[in-house]
Design an enzyme around this catalytic site. Structure first.
Site, PDB file in Angstrom:
ATOM      1  CB  THR A 282      -0.906   0.028   1.244  1.00  0.00           C
ATOM      2  OG1 THR A 282      -0.098  -0.133   2.423  1.00  0.00           O
ATOM      3  CG2 THR A 282      -1.942  -1.088   1.198  1.00  0.00           C
TER       4      THR A 282
ATOM      5  CG  ASP B  94      -5.900  -2.877  14.274  1.00  0.00           C
ATOM      6  OD1 ASP B  94      -4.737  -3.018  13.855  1.00  0.00           O
ATOM      7  OD2 ASP B  94      -6.865  -2.629  13.526  1.00  0.00           O
TER       8      ASP B  94
END
Length: 399
Positions: free
Chosen positions: A37, A164
């Site tokens: 990405t 996360d």
């Protein structure tokens, strides 16, 4: 040459004049959960790149490729194997699918010849019972020798992360004073809502303070390790914790001004109700083992540009951004800070006071960082918004 990543985990070199492919290298197998990405980083005769896929049970890595041929020069795994003592921070063989993706672009210090790269969350995201230990080098910044890939030092921001909170934010390199001494610093407003100052030569922890709302830690100890509050882990019923999954900040770029001596970051005071749901690992399949929900609408939470002192961690000013922003920031030698909003505004702030000087509706979400450049002595600032690029210029040339 133009170098780019592809979503199927390839690194491609293009001829800048024709667009033809000069070489193409497969960094990882996309069917195993890997993707890419971020823009590659070019230093000398090498192209540095990382991988995404931390939610799919991958094993994170940073690669170096020969700029002329695309041949891989070295590879550094961000979950160490059994030949490395740090492998003991992973229970059993959980390191094999431990995530720690490197899905943003790192930074480079030419004087030290060190490459700095942030790493993502361990996998699975929310169930830490299947990966007991600190889970190195997840949620860390690693300093690598650019020639060999040798690990020189690391610093882990969130050991055994179960929320996360990737640490893939851009490592900001600043040469300034700290405790009265000129030092080579790394400034890191982390997704876990703490702002860190490290010595980038040694990795020494110098300072850490919250810059956004957080409820998960009492603070940091003298080595920068978080003092975790009880009852903040995800549960089947859900546990409300700040910051949100999206973090106190995220991938959008902060900016440091050597003129003002301040770091500028887009920050978010929010919360998430975190859930755990045990999940079996499957190759190339989602491996989160839980998730989260935000109890209130986004407009109920505060998004703001904040100016932080690297010497103290104190907030010097803040500029609320409504409705919200995923824009990077740019600070300039004219003592301005540029940024944008999700509802299509581009703005300029006074870098010393945070006062808004002007704004413009550009008609599309600003989901990028501004850039500045000069043509024939005339200064320009450009921003991507929606599907267009807008450029602003000073009315007169600066001689």
């Amino acid at each position: 040459r133009v170098f780019m990543s592809t979503l199927d985990a390839h690194l491609v070199a293009l001829d800048a004049k024709t667009g033809s492919v000069v070489w193409e290298s497969e960094v990882a197998v996309t069917s195993n959960g890997y993707s890419k990405t971020a823009a590659p980083l070019i230093v000398g005769d090498k192209v540095f790149t990382g991988v995404a896929g931390g939610e799919y049970g991958i094993r994170g890595l940073i690669d170096a490729y020969d700029i002329e041929t695309g041949t891989r020069a070295w590879r550094f795994y961000t979950t160490p194997g059994p030949d490395n003592p740090d492998n003991r921070t992973w229970s059993g063989d959980s390191w094999r699918r431990g995530g720690s993706a490197t899905w943003m672009t790192g930074s480079y210090d030419p004087d030290l010849n060190l490459l700095y790269w942030g790493t993502g969350n361990p996998g699975p995201d929310y169930d830490g019972t299947v990966r007991e230990g600190d889970n190195l080098y997840s949620d860390s910044v690693v300093a690598l020798d650019a020639d060999t890939g040798e690990l020189k030092w690391y610093f882990q921001f969130t050991p055994h992360d179960i929320h996360d909170w990737d640490s893939t934010q851009i490592p900001v390199l600043a040469d300034t004073t700290f405790d009265g001494e000129q030092r080579k610093l790394m400034l890191f407003p982390n997704r876990n809502a703490f702002f860190y100052v490290l010595d980038r030569e040694t990795g020494e922890f110098l300072l850490g303070k919250p810059y956004a709302k957080q409820t998960w830690a009492e603070g940091l100890d003298e080595n920068g390790r978080p003092i975790v509050r009880p009852n903040t882990a995800p549960t089947a019923e859900g546990t409300l914790v700040s910051p949100a999954i999206t973090g106190g900040s995220n991938w959008w770029s902060p900016s440091y001004s050597p003129r003002t001596g301040l770091l500028y970051v887009t920050s978010y005071d929010s919360e998430t109700r975190y859930f755990i749901r045990p999940t079996e690992y499957g190759v190339g399949q989602s491996y989160r083992a839980g998730g989260g929900e935000t109890p209130l609408p986004p407009e109920k939470y505060l998004r703001a540009v904040r100016a932080i002192s690297p010497q103290t961690g104190e907030r010097k000013w803040e500029f609320p951004v409504n409705s919200r922003s995923t824009s990077g920031l740019l600070s300039t030698a004219g003592d301005l800070v540029f940024g944008g909003t999700a509802d299509g505004f581009f703005y300029a702030l006074d870098a010393l006071s945070g006062e808004e000087l002007w704004h413009r509706n550009v008609g599309g979400r600003v989901h990028a960082g501004p850039m500045s450049y000069a043509v024939d002595g005339q200064q320009h600032v450009a921003i991507a918004a929606g599907n267009a690029i807008f450029t602003f210029a000073l009315p007169e040339r600066v001689e």
